[in-house]
Design a protein around this motif. Sequence first.
Motif, PDB file in Angstrom:
ATOM      1  N   ALA A  81       0.874  -1.180   0.229  1.00 48.89           N
ATOM      2  CA  ALA A  81      -0.072  -0.062  -0.002  1.00 48.89           C
ATOM      3  C   ALA A  81       0.781   1.247  -0.172  1.00 48.89           C
ATOM      4  O   ALA A  81       0.656   2.169   1.040  1.00 48.89           O
ATOM      5  CB  ALA A  81      -0.904  -0.085   1.334  1.00 48.89           C
ATOM      6  N   SER A  82       1.735   1.355  -1.029  1.00 51.01           N
ATOM      7  CA  SER A  82       2.852   2.299  -1.070  1.00 51.01           C
ATOM      8  C   SER A  82       2.369   3.581  -1.654  1.00 51.01           C
ATOM      9  O   SER A  82       3.047   4.780  -1.493  1.00 51.01           O
ATOM     10  CB  SER A  82       3.757   1.747  -2.092  1.00 51.01           C
ATOM     11  OG  SER A  82       3.352   1.420  -3.096  1.00 51.01           O
ATOM     12  N   ASN A  83       0.944   3.599  -1.839  1.00 50.73           N
ATOM     13  CA  ASN A  83       0.291   4.940  -2.287  1.00 50.73           C
ATOM     14  C   ASN A  83       1.314   5.838  -3.305  1.00 50.73           C
ATOM     15  O   ASN A  83       1.437   4.900  -4.277  1.00 50.73           O
ATOM     16  CB  ASN A  83       0.212   5.867  -0.962  1.00 50.73           C
ATOM     17  CG  ASN A  83      -0.811   7.118  -1.109  1.00 50.73           C
ATOM     18  OD1 ASN A  83      -0.554   8.144  -1.666  1.00 50.73           O
ATOM     19  ND2 ASN A  83      -2.098   6.747  -0.917  1.00 50.73           N
ATOM     20  N   ASP A  84       1.534   7.106  -3.183  1.00 48.85           N
ATOM     21  CA  ASP A  84       2.373   7.708  -4.056  1.00 48.85           C
ATOM     22  C   ASP A  84       3.759   7.633  -4.157  1.00 48.85           C
ATOM     23  O   ASP A  84       4.363   8.624  -4.688  1.00 48.85           O
ATOM     24  CB  ASP A  84       1.620   9.062  -4.289  1.00 48.85           C
ATOM     25  CG  ASP A  84       1.773  10.061  -3.014  1.00 48.85           C
ATOM     26  OD1 ASP A  84       2.532   9.455  -2.166  1.00 48.85           O
ATOM     27  OD2 ASP A  84       1.459  11.119  -2.749  1.00 48.85           O
ATOM     28  N   GLY A  85       4.209   6.573  -3.292  1.00 50.93           N
ATOM     29  CA  GLY A  85       5.698   6.679  -3.010  1.00 50.93           C
ATOM     30  C   GLY A  85       6.370   7.636  -2.117  1.00 50.93           C
ATOM     31  O   GLY A  85       7.611   7.821  -2.012  1.00 50.93           O
ATOM     32  N   TYR A  86       5.197   8.142  -1.346  1.00 45.45           N
ATOM     33  CA  TYR A  86       5.799   9.234  -0.169  1.00 45.45           C
ATOM     34  C   TYR A  86       7.011   8.534   0.672  1.00 45.45           C
ATOM     35  O   TYR A  86       7.675   9.382   1.215  1.00 45.45           O
ATOM     36  CB  TYR A  86       4.591   9.532   0.734  1.00 45.45           C
ATOM     37  CG  TYR A  86       4.089   8.487   1.537  1.00 45.45           C
ATOM     38  CD1 TYR A  86       3.441   7.506   1.132  1.00 45.45           C
ATOM     39  CD2 TYR A  86       4.616   8.531   2.923  1.00 45.45           C
ATOM     40  CE1 TYR A  86       3.538   6.167   1.923  1.00 45.45           C
ATOM     41  CE2 TYR A  86       4.092   7.480   3.738  1.00 45.45           C
ATOM     42  CZ  TYR A  86       3.633   6.282   3.266  1.00 45.45           C
ATOM     43  OH  TYR A  86       3.302   5.283   4.045  1.00 45.45           O
ATOM     44  N   LEU A  87       6.793   7.117   0.905  1.00 43.74           N
ATOM     45  CA  LEU A  87       7.880   6.564   1.941  1.00 43.74           C
ATOM     46  C   LEU A  87       9.191   6.324   1.147  1.00 43.74           C
ATOM     47  O   LEU A  87      10.292   6.426   1.551  1.00 43.74           O
ATOM     48  CB  LEU A  87       7.144   5.455   2.661  1.00 43.74           C
ATOM     49  CG  LEU A  87       7.886   4.762   3.657  1.00 43.74           C
ATOM     50  CD1 LEU A  87       7.252   4.620   5.046  1.00 43.74           C
ATOM     51  CD2 LEU A  87       8.621   3.704   3.277  1.00 43.74           C
ATOM     52  N   LEU A  88       8.884   5.297   0.180  1.00 46.91           N
ATOM     53  CA  LEU A  88       9.843   4.698  -0.562  1.00 46.91           C
ATOM     54  C   LEU A  88      10.987   5.771  -1.171  1.00 46.91           C
ATOM     55  O   LEU A  88      11.953   5.225  -1.500  1.00 46.91           O
ATOM     56  CB  LEU A  88       9.299   3.578  -1.534  1.00 46.91           C
ATOM     57  CG  LEU A  88       8.777   2.335  -0.846  1.00 46.91           C
ATOM     58  CD1 LEU A  88       8.149   1.540  -2.030  1.00 46.91           C
ATOM     59  CD2 LEU A  88       9.754   1.526  -0.087  1.00 46.91           C
ATOM     60  N   GLN A  89      10.460   6.962  -1.503  1.00 48.67           N
ATOM     61  CA  GLN A  89      11.403   7.538  -2.222  1.00 48.67           C
ATOM     62  C   GLN A  89      12.377   7.979  -1.380  1.00 48.67           C
ATOM     63  O   GLN A  89      13.520   8.330  -1.868  1.00 48.67           O
ATOM     64  CB  GLN A  89      10.440   9.258  -2.479  1.00 48.67           C
ATOM     65  CG  GLN A  89       9.893   9.810  -1.037  1.00 48.67           C
ATOM     66  CD  GLN A  89       9.120  11.140  -1.498  1.00 48.67           C
ATOM     67  OE1 GLN A  89       9.232  11.612  -2.297  1.00 48.67           O
ATOM     68  NE2 GLN A  89       8.442  11.677  -0.437  1.00 48.67           N
ATOM     69  N   HIS A  90      12.466   8.114   0.057  1.00 53.01           N
ATOM     70  CA  HIS A  90      13.311   8.315   0.915  1.00 53.01           C
ATOM     71  C   HIS A  90      14.393   7.081   0.879  1.00 53.01           C
ATOM     72  O   HIS A  90      15.628   7.502   1.185  1.00 53.01           O
ATOM     73  CB  HIS A  90      12.762   8.524   2.388  1.00 53.01           C
ATOM     74  CG  HIS A  90      11.962   9.614   2.567  1.00 53.01           C
ATOM     75  ND1 HIS A  90      12.376  10.755   2.193  1.00 53.01           N
ATOM     76  CD2 HIS A  90      10.494   9.611   2.719  1.00 53.01           C
ATOM     77  CE1 HIS A  90      11.172  11.650   2.383  1.00 53.01           C
ATOM     78  NE2 HIS A  90      10.164  10.855   2.882  1.00 53.01           N
ATOM     79  N   PHE A  91      14.010   5.856   0.578  1.00 51.83           N
ATOM     80  CA  PHE A  91      14.919   4.748   0.473  1.00 51.83           C
ATOM     81  C   PHE A  91      15.750   4.974  -0.724  1.00 51.83           C
ATOM     82  O   PHE A  91      16.957   4.608  -1.174  1.00 51.83           O
ATOM     83  CB  PHE A  91      14.254   3.351   0.503  1.00 51.83           C
ATOM     84  CG  PHE A  91      13.748   3.152   2.034  1.00 51.83           C
ATOM     85  CD1 PHE A  91      14.670   2.470   2.916  1.00 51.83           C
ATOM     86  CD2 PHE A  91      12.507   3.416   2.121  1.00 51.83           C
ATOM     87  CE1 PHE A  91      14.314   2.247   4.112  1.00 51.83           C
ATOM     88  CE2 PHE A  91      12.146   3.062   3.646  1.00 51.83           C
ATOM     89  CZ  PHE A  91      13.028   2.547   4.603  1.00 51.83           C
ATOM     90  N   VAL A  92      14.902   5.317  -1.874  1.00 47.61           N
ATOM     91  CA  VAL A  92      15.481   5.544  -3.182  1.00 47.61           C
ATOM     92  C   VAL A  92      16.445   6.668  -3.163  1.00 47.61           C
ATOM     93  O   VAL A  92      17.527   6.564  -3.598  1.00 47.61           O
ATOM     94  CB  VAL A  92      14.294   5.802  -4.243  1.00 47.61           C
ATOM     95  CG1 VAL A  92      14.981   6.403  -5.660  1.00 47.61           C
ATOM     96  CG2 VAL A  92      13.489   4.822  -4.315  1.00 47.61           C
ATOM     97  N   GLY A  93      16.404   7.507  -2.485  1.00 41.87           N
ATOM     98  CA  GLY A  93      17.128   8.541  -2.263  1.00 41.87           C
ATOM     99  C   GLY A  93      18.606   8.236  -1.513  1.00 41.87           C
ATOM    100  O   GLY A  93      19.632   8.768  -1.864  1.00 41.87           O
ATOM    101  N   ALA A  94      18.422   7.078  -0.919  1.00 38.07           N
ATOM    102  CA  ALA A  94      19.603   6.826  -0.149  1.00 38.07           C
ATOM    103  C   ALA A  94      20.444   5.568  -0.661  1.00 38.07           C
ATOM    104  O   ALA A  94      21.125   4.923  -0.749  1.00 38.07           O
ATOM    105  CB  ALA A  94      19.345   6.113   1.239  1.00 38.07           C
TER     106      ALA A  94
END
Length: 409
Positions: A107-120
């Motif tokens: 339920a990752s919605n619009d990527g609000y959370l995973l974007q922070h892992f992508v950034g790392a």
Amino acid sequence: MSHHCRFCSAPLSLPLVDLGTTPLANSNLRSRDDITGERSFPLAVMVCESCFLAQTTENVPADAIFHDDYAYFSSFSPSWVEHARRYAEAMIGRFSLGKDSLVVEVASNDGYLLQHFVGAGIPVLGIEPAGNCAREAEERGVPTLIDFFGKATAVRVAKGKGQADLAAANNVLAHVPDISDFIAGFKALLKPKGVVTFEFPHLLNLIALTQFDTIYHEHYSYLSLTSVERILARHGLVVFDVEQLPTHGGSLRVFAGHAEAGWGEEPGLLTVRAAEAEAHLGDPTGYRGFTAKVEKVRDDFLRFLAKTKTEGKTVAGYGAAAKGNTFMNYCRLSESDIAFVADRNPHKQGRLLPGVHAPIADPDLIGQTKPDYVLILPWNLSSEIEQQLGFIRDWGGQFVTAIPSIRIF
Ligand SMILES: [Zn+2]
């Protein structure tokens, strides 16, 4: 009609509260033409005396809820995005995640959370049933599978992308109709030392603070550590730590992994276990008396509303989210009570609230119409909203929250 536990199938006989028959809380109407076709469903919560899962008695089909124009985008809440950033930072440190890890959010919605892992620089996969949210996530650089999560999806992801070091299921567990298949998915998804974190509003707070407006049809389960530990154990997963969070009026973040991995029990787990034992969440006495508290909140609010009408004052709402719709529909409010509800999400503006049928407006309308009171519906964000709307003081406007008891400030 008799009901059975959606997890363990035991007959349900212990009521928590019955909120009557209301429309789905997330089903904003496009126009007045939709009012005639609006559907309502009974909204009641009962508690299983075997596994202590508190649950709605009606199963609204998932396809009626996660339709393609589902209008909720997590990124519209700055405090929520910040919460996600801090989570990512903490998990990367605690579990030493890096470029060879995989983080999956359900339920990752619009990527609000995973974007922070992508950034790392950490590989991620989002799993999200709402197509418009998934497309928004992809644009943000978050690869997203458009699907519901369960055992079949987990097995497919594990085969295609490999198993996960970290899986996040934040504010989704409660929304899953088949909680057993959903949990089975994490057993299949996680690496042998993998960790899953679940965040959910804590039933302990719902009861203690009369947060009955967090009850809605799409929210099938109301979770305690007591019930979650039983549910996970059935699928070979164990809880090893729990954090208490301020989000949604008091949430738990539960850390779990494979039972075979030999996790030790952290102090946070023992603290919450003790708090729930003290509140009797493992026996029926913890659940009795809730209905009377809910009725008092409603009656006090209706008394306030009657008084404002007598005085010729106006009330606007702020925050067109599910909890406001539960609250307003339980109180049987209509457009004559609330002129409009303002919301920053442009995807919601112009629509009508389910049941109430008041319009959702741009927050600018507050400045234009100068209501005497602004009813903050998402009371969990009230300090954020009070700051954003501080200008209502210019004309003597005041804020109102109804839960856990009426407050005018
Ligand atoms: Zn049960």
